[in-house]
Structures are given as structure tokens and as C-alpha cells.
Design a protein around this motif. Sequence first.
Motif, PDB file in Angstrom:
ATOM      1  N   LYS A   7      72.356  33.100  27.937  1.00  0.00           N
ATOM      2  CA  LYS A   7      73.187  34.067  28.684  1.00  0.00           C
ATOM      3  C   LYS A   7      74.055  33.326  29.700  1.00  0.00           C
ATOM      4  CE  LYS A   7      69.684  37.608  28.265  1.00  0.00           C
ATOM      5  NZ  LYS A   7      68.380  37.772  28.858  1.00  0.00           N
ATOM      6  N   PHE A   8      73.444  32.391  30.398  1.00  0.00           N
ATOM      7  CA  PHE A   8      74.176  31.681  31.460  1.00  0.00           C
ATOM      8  C   PHE A   8      75.349  30.885  30.896  1.00  0.00           C
ATOM      9  CE2 PHE A   8      75.118  28.615  34.703  1.00  0.00           C
ATOM     10  CZ  PHE A   8      74.861  29.284  35.884  1.00  0.00           C
ATOM     11  N   LEU A   9      75.117  30.217  29.754  1.00  0.00           N
ATOM     12  CA  LEU A   9      76.159  29.352  29.178  1.00  0.00           C
ATOM     13  C   LEU A   9      77.014  30.071  28.140  1.00  0.00           C
ATOM     14  CD1 LEU A   9      74.124  26.034  28.642  1.00  0.00           C
ATOM     15  CD2 LEU A   9      75.683  26.574  30.524  1.00  0.00           C
ATOM     16  N   ASN A  10      76.595  31.303  27.807  1.00  0.00           N
ATOM     17  CA  ASN A  10      77.282  32.065  26.763  1.00  0.00           C
ATOM     18  C   ASN A  10      77.274  31.306  25.430  1.00  0.00           C
ATOM     19  OD1 ASN A  10      78.617  34.184  25.633  1.00  0.00           O
ATOM     20  ND2 ASN A  10      80.652  33.501  26.281  1.00  0.00           N
ATOM     21  N   ILE A  11      76.056  30.893  25.026  1.00  0.00           N
ATOM     22  CA  ILE A  11      75.881  30.190  23.746  1.00  0.00           C
ATOM     23  C   ILE A  11      74.884  30.975  22.890  1.00  0.00           C
ATOM     24  CG2 ILE A  11      76.456  27.893  24.606  1.00  0.00           C
ATOM     25  CD1 ILE A  11      73.464  27.310  24.909  1.00  0.00           C
ATOM     26  N   GLN A  12      74.892  30.687  21.585  1.00  0.00           N
ATOM     27  CA  GLN A  12      74.000  31.429  20.676  1.00  0.00           C
ATOM     28  C   GLN A  12      72.647  30.750  20.522  1.00  0.00           C
ATOM     29  OE1 GLN A  12      77.380  30.653  19.338  1.00  0.00           O
ATOM     30  NE2 GLN A  12      77.749  32.419  20.660  1.00  0.00           N
ATOM     31  N   LYS A  13      72.619  29.423  20.629  1.00  0.00           N
ATOM     32  CA  LYS A  13      71.381  28.674  20.345  1.00  0.00           C
ATOM     33  C   LYS A  13      71.013  27.827  21.562  1.00  0.00           C
ATOM     34  CE  LYS A  13      72.886  28.648  15.593  1.00  0.00           C
ATOM     35  NZ  LYS A  13      73.805  27.997  14.670  1.00  0.00           N
ATOM     36  N   PRO A  14      69.765  27.929  22.018  1.00  0.00           N
ATOM     37  CA  PRO A  14      69.389  27.226  23.261  1.00  0.00           C
ATOM     38  C   PRO A  14      69.112  25.739  23.032  1.00  0.00           C
ATOM     39  CG  PRO A  14      67.521  28.476  22.458  1.00  0.00           C
ATOM     40  CD  PRO A  14      68.641  28.730  21.484  1.00  0.00           C
ATOM     41  N   ILE A  15      70.091  25.077  22.433  1.00  0.00           N
ATOM     42  CA  ILE A  15      69.939  23.664  22.061  1.00  0.00           C
ATOM     43  C   ILE A  15      71.076  22.872  22.710  1.00  0.00           C
ATOM     44  CG2 ILE A  15      70.018  22.039  20.127  1.00  0.00           C
ATOM     45  CD1 ILE A  15      68.915  24.421  18.386  1.00  0.00           C
ATOM     46  N   ALA A  30      81.249  17.797  20.445  1.00  0.00           N
ATOM     47  CA  ALA A  30      82.012  18.969  19.998  1.00  0.00           C
ATOM     48  C   ALA A  30      81.287  19.671  18.858  1.00  0.00           C
ATOM     49  CB  ALA A  30      83.404  18.536  19.556  1.00  0.00           C
ATOM     50  N   ALA A  31      80.654  18.885  17.978  1.00  0.00           N
ATOM     51  CA  ALA A  31      79.949  19.499  16.837  1.00  0.00           C
ATOM     52  C   ALA A  31      78.800  20.388  17.321  1.00  0.00           C
ATOM     53  CB  ALA A  31      79.429  18.416  15.899  1.00  0.00           C
ATOM     54  N   VAL A  32      78.102  19.956  18.359  1.00  0.00           N
ATOM     55  CA  VAL A  32      76.988  20.769  18.883  1.00  0.00           C
ATOM     56  C   VAL A  32      77.532  22.064  19.484  1.00  0.00           C
ATOM     57  CG1 VAL A  32      75.130  20.876  20.599  1.00  0.00           C
ATOM     58  CG2 VAL A  32      75.483  18.790  19.276  1.00  0.00           C
ATOM     59  N   SER A  33      78.580  21.958  20.286  1.00  0.00           N
ATOM     60  CA  SER A  33      79.142  23.177  20.893  1.00  0.00           C
ATOM     61  C   SER A  33      79.719  24.095  19.815  1.00  0.00           C
ATOM     62  CB  SER A  33      80.213  22.810  21.928  1.00  0.00           C
ATOM     63  OG  SER A  33      79.606  22.205  23.061  1.00  0.00           O
ATOM     64  N   ASN A  34      80.365  23.515  18.804  1.00  0.00           N
ATOM     65  CA  ASN A  34      80.922  24.343  17.723  1.00  0.00           C
ATOM     66  C   ASN A  34      79.830  25.028  16.903  1.00  0.00           C
ATOM     67  OD1 ASN A  34      83.631  23.927  18.266  1.00  0.00           O
ATOM     68  ND2 ASN A  34      83.754  22.079  17.007  1.00  0.00           N
ATOM     69  N   ALA A  35      78.630  24.408  16.875  1.00  0.00           N
ATOM     70  CA  ALA A  35      77.532  24.976  16.072  1.00  0.00           C
ATOM     71  C   ALA A  35      76.742  26.039  16.839  1.00  0.00           C
ATOM     72  CB  ALA A  35      76.597  23.851  15.617  1.00  0.00           C
ATOM     73  N   PRO A 307      74.546  15.933   9.159  1.00  0.00           N
ATOM     74  CA  PRO A 307      75.632  16.310  10.067  1.00  0.00           C
ATOM     75  C   PRO A 307      75.044  17.031  11.285  1.00  0.00           C
ATOM     76  CG  PRO A 307      76.124  16.958   7.796  1.00  0.00           C
ATOM     77  CD  PRO A 307      74.694  16.522   7.815  1.00  0.00           C
ATOM     78  N   THR A 308      75.624  16.789  12.440  1.00  0.00           N
ATOM     79  CA  THR A 308      75.110  17.371  13.684  1.00  0.00           C
ATOM     80  C   THR A 308      74.910  18.882  13.581  1.00  0.00           C
ATOM     81  OG1 THR A 308      76.043  15.626  15.030  1.00  0.00           O
ATOM     82  CG2 THR A 308      75.767  17.737  16.108  1.00  0.00           C
ATOM     83  N   ALA A 309      75.876  19.580  12.991  1.00  0.00           N
ATOM     84  CA  ALA A 309      75.777  21.041  12.913  1.00  0.00           C
ATOM     85  C   ALA A 309      74.532  21.459  12.131  1.00  0.00           C
ATOM     86  CB  ALA A 309      77.028  21.625  12.258  1.00  0.00           C
ATOM     87  N   GLU A 310      74.194  20.681  11.098  1.00  0.00           N
ATOM     88  CA  GLU A 310      72.988  21.023  10.318  1.00  0.00           C
ATOM     89  C   GLU A 310      71.722  20.779  11.131  1.00  0.00           C
ATOM     90  OE1 GLU A 310      72.737  19.548   6.266  1.00  0.00           O
ATOM     91  OE2 GLU A 310      74.895  19.844   6.035  1.00  0.00           O
TER      92      GLU A 310
END
Length: 333
Positions: A7-15, A30-35, A307-310
Amino acid sequence: MNTDLCKFLNIQKPIISAPMGGAAGPDLVAAVSNAGGFGVIPLWGGSVDGLRDGIAQVRDLTDKNFAVNLNMSFPYPGLLEACIQEQVFAVSLFWGIEPSAIEAAKKGGLVVFVSVGTAEEAKRAVDAGADIIVAQGWEAGGHVWGDVATMALVPAVVDAVNVPVVAAGGIADGRGLAAALMLGASGAWIGTRFLASVEATIHETYQQGVLAATESQTEWYRDLYHVNWPNAPHRTLKNSTSLRWKSADNPEHGDRPGEGEIIGHMADGKQIVRYQSSTPNPGTTGDVEAMSLWAGQGVSLVRDVLPTAEIVDEIYQGALDVIQSCHANTCDT
Ligand SMILES: Cc1cc2nc3c(=O)[nH]c(=O)nc-3n(C[C@H](O)[C@H](O)[C@H](O)COP(=O)(O)O)c2cc1C
């Protein structure tokens, strides 16, 4: 899995991908933020222009938020000022609690992460304005600020502060993320797992070492790779350098076997000496096996390069599966 951190960071995955000097560049971050996670880029080792360039490179690859990591034991005020001018979303401050840096970053409008090794440090950081605490257990790879294990540190920090806490150290898969959440953390800060990503900028010999190592093949040293960054404890893979040093009865620097010996070169031609704190990159030449091969105890869980996203998806889905099956089992009994 909509944790306080999400919620604080407005992200979907707490990683969160840990900043890893020399290993986590713009592509990985960037790949982590995009994922759907959150990337942190270490930009403390160079000039203000280098920092601005690093920020621009991440921004070219993602329109999502990320943080810039700064090291409090190297000159940082100019770099912090540039982060404020660039209006990066967040900074991550490590290697010491510096209330004035936290206050300056907050005043500049940035979200502030602070890495700690004790609950008392977490309280001091939050008193100075920190928004998110990174509780780094000593299982962690790279430089390790404290000496408490993640399992004991995280709940102690969670009890001490009223801001989101992120667990770091030894977390490399979905089970680790689920465990961190059970301890009260609202996310995981993961380094070693991402060393085996397509985007990590590390030498193949180092990456192969990570893939092959078991949980007992890392070691914590008070000051082994002291050249360039003395008196900063760290965890690395055991290698020929650490073996030689231990065979000689762990001498202090000045008396270490092979001290001063040139064991390789960086891509730009700069020499690397034995006991130097230096992350081997693809362009590094020489005896890479003998260099500082940073890795945490979770290394035994790292068995493939993806790949990072995976990796982000695998950890996230793995945690969901573990939590659901745990819930189902509890209901059965
Ligand atoms: C190769 C490597 C380099 C690191 N460099 C940094 C750094 O520049 N800044 C920082 O705050 N932490 C650094 N760390 C520590 C990580 O932020 C994090 O605490 C650690 O990786 C978490 O433990 P894990 O490796 O078991 O996942 C580094 C870790 C590794 C493995």
C-alpha cells in the motif's frame, strides 16, 4: 497479498530487489519494478554525474518507482542532494543511522528506507523520520551491518516500530517470503537470489559459484576483503583466498598471505589485488574465483538463472502457494 508495504509503495508484490554494488544495475532494478515489485539501485560508489546517469538509465527502462541506495560510510551529501534535485521516489540509506541524512531526505520529499541490524537502531531511524525499515539479518550476502539472524531480528524490529518492516537476509524463494510475512514483516528485500538473474552484471565464474554453493559454503568475515572498504563485515562464498587466510591462522592485514598480489583487472583496466572489496563483472579478467564473491546463506536455494521478472513471479507465487496450503492444513486439523 496487499501488505502495508504494497500500500505504501503502491506495488503489487512485496518483493524488493536489494541494492547490490556492481551486480544490480538499471536493467535488473527496472525489471523488478516492472514486474510489480520494487527495485533499488546502488549509486553510492561514483560521482554525482554518475548517479544522475544511473537514475536516467532506470527511468529510460521503467515508469515505475524505484529507490537509490546510498552508503553512509562513504561521502554521500552531494549524492543525496542530487537525489532530491532529481526527485527520485525514494532513497535507501545503509551502513549507519544518520538522522541528519534521514531528515534531509524527508525534507526533500523522498520516501526513506533505512537498513538496521537491531531494534534500537530501527527506533532511532523512525524517530528521525524513516518511512520503511530494512531489518538485515546476518545471513545476508554482501556487507552485513549487524550480527543478529533474520528469524530473531525481524519480529524484534516489528515490535519496536510502527512503520513497514522489510526482512533481509537468507530469503531466496516463496517460502522465505511467506516466513518473513509470518514474522510480521510486510515484504522481503532479496539480494543473492537475483545474482542468478539474466540481468545481474556479474562474472560467469561468480554466477556459477552461486549456483553450485550449498548453505554452508558462505562465511561471515569481520574484515577479510578490507582493501577499499576496511572494517566492514561481510559474507561471501568460501574460496581460495579465504582458505589461504584461514590456513595461515586468520592473520590481520599486513600479515596476510598474498597480500598486495594483483589477481586481476576490472573492465576499465584497473588492478584488483587479493583481499580487495570488488564485485567481479563480466569484463573482469584474472583469477575471479579468488575475488570477493558476495553471497548469503540462502545461496543453496539458488539453482537456476532466470530473467528477473520470472524470479519475482516465482517468489510471489511460491509464497501464495505456501500460505494457502498452510491455511488449508490448519483448517484440516
Ligand atoms: C553482491 C551484493 C552486493 C551488495 N551491495 C549492497 C549495497 O551496495 N548496498 C546495500 O545496502 N546492500 C548491499 N548488499 C546487501 C543487500 O542489500 C541485502 O541486505 C542482502 O543481499 C540480503 O540478503 P540475501 O543476499 O541473503 O538476500 C549487497 C549484497 C550482495 C549479495
